[in-house]
Design a protein around this motif. Structure first.
Motif, PDB file in Angstrom:
ATOM      1  N   MET A   1      -1.261  12.880 -12.487  1.00 31.74           N
ATOM      2  CA  MET A   1       0.027  12.936 -13.139  1.00 31.74           C
ATOM      3  C   MET A   1       0.921  14.002 -12.492  1.00 31.74           C
ATOM      4  O   MET A   1       2.058  13.727 -12.151  1.00 31.74           O
ATOM      5  N   TYR A   2       0.379  15.218 -12.335  1.00 31.37           N
ATOM      6  CA  TYR A   2       1.138  16.308 -11.729  1.00 31.37           C
ATOM      7  C   TYR A   2       1.513  15.957 -10.297  1.00 31.37           C
ATOM      8  O   TYR A   2       2.649  16.188  -9.869  1.00 31.37           O
ATOM      9  N   TYR A   3       0.582  15.372  -9.560  1.00 30.62           N
ATOM     10  CA  TYR A   3       0.833  14.998  -8.169  1.00 30.62           C
ATOM     11  C   TYR A   3       1.990  13.999  -8.069  1.00 30.62           C
ATOM     12  O   TYR A   3       2.875  14.147  -7.224  1.00 30.62           O
ATOM     13  N   THR A   4       1.999  12.978  -8.903  1.00 32.25           N
ATOM     14  CA  THR A   4       3.053  11.967  -8.835  1.00 32.25           C
ATOM     15  C   THR A   4       4.414  12.550  -9.208  1.00 32.25           C
ATOM     16  O   THR A   4       5.437  12.157  -8.633  1.00 32.25           O
ATOM     17  N   GLN A   5       4.437  13.511 -10.118  1.00 31.45           N
ATOM     18  CA  GLN A   5       5.702  14.148 -10.469  1.00 31.45           C
ATOM     19  C   GLN A   5       6.235  14.982  -9.311  1.00 31.45           C
ATOM     20  O   GLN A   5       7.426  14.932  -8.998  1.00 31.45           O
ATOM     21  N   VAL A   6       5.346  15.735  -8.671  1.00 31.54           N
ATOM     22  CA  VAL A   6       5.759  16.555  -7.533  1.00 31.54           C
ATOM     23  C   VAL A   6       6.196  15.663  -6.380  1.00 31.54           C
ATOM     24  O   VAL A   6       7.209  15.910  -5.724  1.00 31.54           O
ATOM     25  N   LYS A   7       5.437  14.595  -6.130  1.00 33.15           N
ATOM     26  CA  LYS A   7       5.799  13.662  -5.063  1.00 33.15           C
ATOM     27  C   LYS A   7       7.147  13.016  -5.357  1.00 33.15           C
ATOM     28  O   LYS A   7       7.984  12.871  -4.460  1.00 33.15           O
ATOM     29  N   GLY A   8       7.398  12.637  -6.591  1.00 29.90           N
ATOM     30  CA  GLY A   8       8.686  12.071  -6.973  1.00 29.90           C
ATOM     31  C   GLY A   8       9.830  13.051  -6.745  1.00 29.90           C
ATOM     32  O   GLY A   8      10.906  12.671  -6.269  1.00 29.90           O
ATOM     33  N   LEU A   9       9.593  14.334  -7.069  1.00 34.74           N
ATOM     34  CA  LEU A   9      10.599  15.366  -6.831  1.00 34.74           C
ATOM     35  C   LEU A   9      10.902  15.488  -5.352  1.00 34.74           C
ATOM     36  O   LEU A   9      12.065  15.513  -4.936  1.00 34.74           O
ATOM     37  N   PHE A  10       9.863  15.555  -4.524  1.00 32.16           N
ATOM     38  CA  PHE A  10      10.069  15.677  -3.082  1.00 32.16           C
ATOM     39  C   PHE A  10      10.741  14.437  -2.508  1.00 32.16           C
ATOM     40  O   PHE A  10      11.585  14.536  -1.615  1.00 32.16           O
ATOM     41  N   ASP A  11      10.384  13.259  -3.001  1.00 34.33           N
ATOM     42  CA  ASP A  11      11.026  12.032  -2.525  1.00 34.33           C
ATOM     43  C   ASP A  11      12.521  12.058  -2.829  1.00 34.33           C
ATOM     44  O   ASP A  11      13.337  11.669  -1.983  1.00 34.33           O
ATOM     45  N   MET A  12      12.891  12.512  -4.009  1.00 34.97           N
ATOM     46  CA  MET A  12      14.310  12.602  -4.362  1.00 34.97           C
ATOM     47  C   MET A  12      15.029  13.644  -3.500  1.00 34.97           C
ATOM     48  O   MET A  12      16.163  13.423  -3.077  1.00 34.97           O
ATOM     49  N   MET A  13      14.371  14.767  -3.241  1.00 37.57           N
ATOM     50  CA  MET A  13      14.981  15.787  -2.385  1.00 37.57           C
ATOM     51  C   MET A  13      15.193  15.244  -0.976  1.00 37.57           C
ATOM     52  O   MET A  13      16.254  15.442  -0.377  1.00 37.57           O
ATOM     53  N   TYR A  14      14.201  14.554  -0.433  1.00 43.14           N
ATOM     54  CA  TYR A  14      14.323  13.993   0.916  1.00 43.14           C
ATOM     55  C   TYR A  14      15.399  12.919   0.965  1.00 43.14           C
ATOM     56  O   TYR A  14      16.140  12.820   1.943  1.00 43.14           O
ATOM     57  N   LEU A  15      15.511  12.118  -0.076  1.00 42.03           N
ATOM     58  CA  LEU A  15      16.552  11.095  -0.130  1.00 42.03           C
ATOM     59  C   LEU A  15      17.935  11.745  -0.139  1.00 42.03           C
ATOM     60  O   LEU A  15      18.837  11.320   0.589  1.00 42.03           O
ATOM     61  N   PHE A  16      18.087  12.791  -0.940  1.00 43.71           N
ATOM     62  CA  PHE A  16      19.367  13.497  -0.996  1.00 43.71           C
ATOM     63  C   PHE A  16      19.714  14.102   0.360  1.00 43.71           C
ATOM     64  O   PHE A  16      20.840  13.974   0.838  1.00 43.71           O
ATOM     65  N   ILE A  17      18.737  14.738   1.000  1.00 44.46           N
ATOM     66  CA  ILE A  17      18.977  15.337   2.314  1.00 44.46           C
ATOM     67  C   ILE A  17      19.325  14.256   3.330  1.00 44.46           C
ATOM     68  O   ILE A  17      20.224  14.430   4.162  1.00 44.46           O
ATOM     69  N   MET A  18      18.648  13.107   3.273  1.00 51.43           N
ATOM     70  CA  MET A  18      18.937  12.024   4.198  1.00 51.43           C
ATOM     71  C   MET A  18      20.364  11.513   4.005  1.00 51.43           C
ATOM     72  O   MET A  18      21.078  11.270   4.979  1.00 51.43           O
ATOM     73  N   VAL A  19      20.793  11.365   2.757  1.00 47.94           N
ATOM     74  CA  VAL A  19      22.155  10.901   2.488  1.00 47.94           C
ATOM     75  C   VAL A  19      23.167  11.897   3.040  1.00 47.94           C
ATOM     76  O   VAL A  19      24.169  11.503   3.661  1.00 47.94           O
ATOM     77  N   VAL A  20      22.926  13.181   2.865  1.00 41.44           N
ATOM     78  CA  VAL A  20      23.837  14.200   3.384  1.00 41.44           C
ATOM     79  C   VAL A  20      23.880  14.144   4.904  1.00 41.44           C
ATOM     80  O   VAL A  20      24.959  14.200   5.515  1.00 41.44           O
ATOM     81  N   VAL A  21      22.736  14.016   5.552  1.00 41.60           N
ATOM     82  CA  VAL A  21      22.686  13.956   7.019  1.00 41.60           C
ATOM     83  C   VAL A  21      23.420  12.721   7.530  1.00 41.60           C
ATOM     84  O   VAL A  21      24.178  12.791   8.506  1.00 41.60           O
ATOM     85  N   VAL A  22      23.232  11.581   6.883  1.00 39.43           N
ATOM     86  CA  VAL A  22      23.916  10.355   7.303  1.00 39.43           C
ATOM     87  C   VAL A  22      25.428  10.513   7.132  1.00 39.43           C
ATOM     88  O   VAL A  22      26.199  10.114   8.014  1.00 39.43           O
ATOM     89  N   MET A  23      25.857  11.125   6.043  1.00 42.79           N
ATOM     90  CA  MET A  23      27.292  11.332   5.834  1.00 42.79           C
ATOM     91  C   MET A  23      27.871  12.271   6.883  1.00 42.79           C
ATOM     92  O   MET A  23      28.969  12.033   7.395  1.00 42.79           O
ATOM     93  N   VAL A  24      27.147  13.324   7.223  1.00 43.40           N
ATOM     94  CA  VAL A  24      27.612  14.246   8.254  1.00 43.40           C
ATOM     95  C   VAL A  24      27.666  13.540   9.605  1.00 43.40           C
ATOM     96  O   VAL A  24      28.638  13.704  10.363  1.00 43.40           O
ATOM     97  N   ALA A  25      26.659  12.738   9.915  1.00 44.53           N
ATOM     98  CA  ALA A  25      26.650  12.007  11.185  1.00 44.53           C
ATOM     99  C   ALA A  25      27.812  11.025  11.261  1.00 44.53           C
ATOM    100  O   ALA A  25      28.500  10.931  12.282  1.00 44.53           O
TER     101      ALA A  25
END
Length: 148
Positions: A1-25
């Motif tokens: 349970m804890y692992y999936t929550q942490v993984k979900g948090l990191f997935d959302m952070m990576y998605l946000f960073i990817m969107v920012v990088v694509v917008m900057v590019a």
């Protein structure tokens, strides 16, 4: 349970960073192409005056944008592999949480991910290059030739 929550948090952070990088590019490509087109407005007018179609001029600028992104991406991939290899050769270790043993820091760079990003960025560059080129070719020939 804890692992999936942490993984979900990191997935959302990576998605946000990817969107920012694509917008900057995309913004960077649009800015670069807008400046290139603004500097060549007279050339565009000359090409149109001698009979070149607007679609051909748009294609030239789209191809230029894709080439710029493609070469930049290849350089970035080469730099990433060089830095990753350097880190791997340095044999850096760290202490992970809940562990008493040291773990090796290993950088894995995946070809599929790199080339997927290369393809995606090239397509985005084509789209981002099209709009400034379309705007430039909508000027009248006389207006483009008299541009200062």
């Amino acid at each position: 349970m804890y692992y999936t929550q942490v993984k979900g948090l990191f997935d959302m952070m990576y998605l946000f960073i990817m969107v920012v990088v694509v917008m900057v590019a995309m913004t960077s490509v649009v800015n670069t192409m807008t400046m290139a087109i603004a500097e060549r407005t007279r050339e565009i007018g000359t090409l149109r005056a001698i009979g070149m179609r607007s679609m051909t001029i748009k294609s030239l600028f789209v191809i230029e944008g894709v080439i710029i992104v493609f070469v930049g991406s290849l350089a970035g991939m080469a730099l990433s592999y060089a830095v990753g290899a350097g880190i791997n050769l340095a044999e850096i270790t760290y202490s992970p949480p809940d562990s008493s043993e040291q773990a090796a820091l290993v950088i894995e760079l995946l070809f599929n991910n790199m080339f997927g990003s290369l393809f995606t960025l090239s397509v985005l560059a084509a789209v981002a290059s099209y709009f400034p080129a379309r705007h430039a070719t909508q000027k009248t020939i006389v207006g483009a030739l008299g541009h200062v």
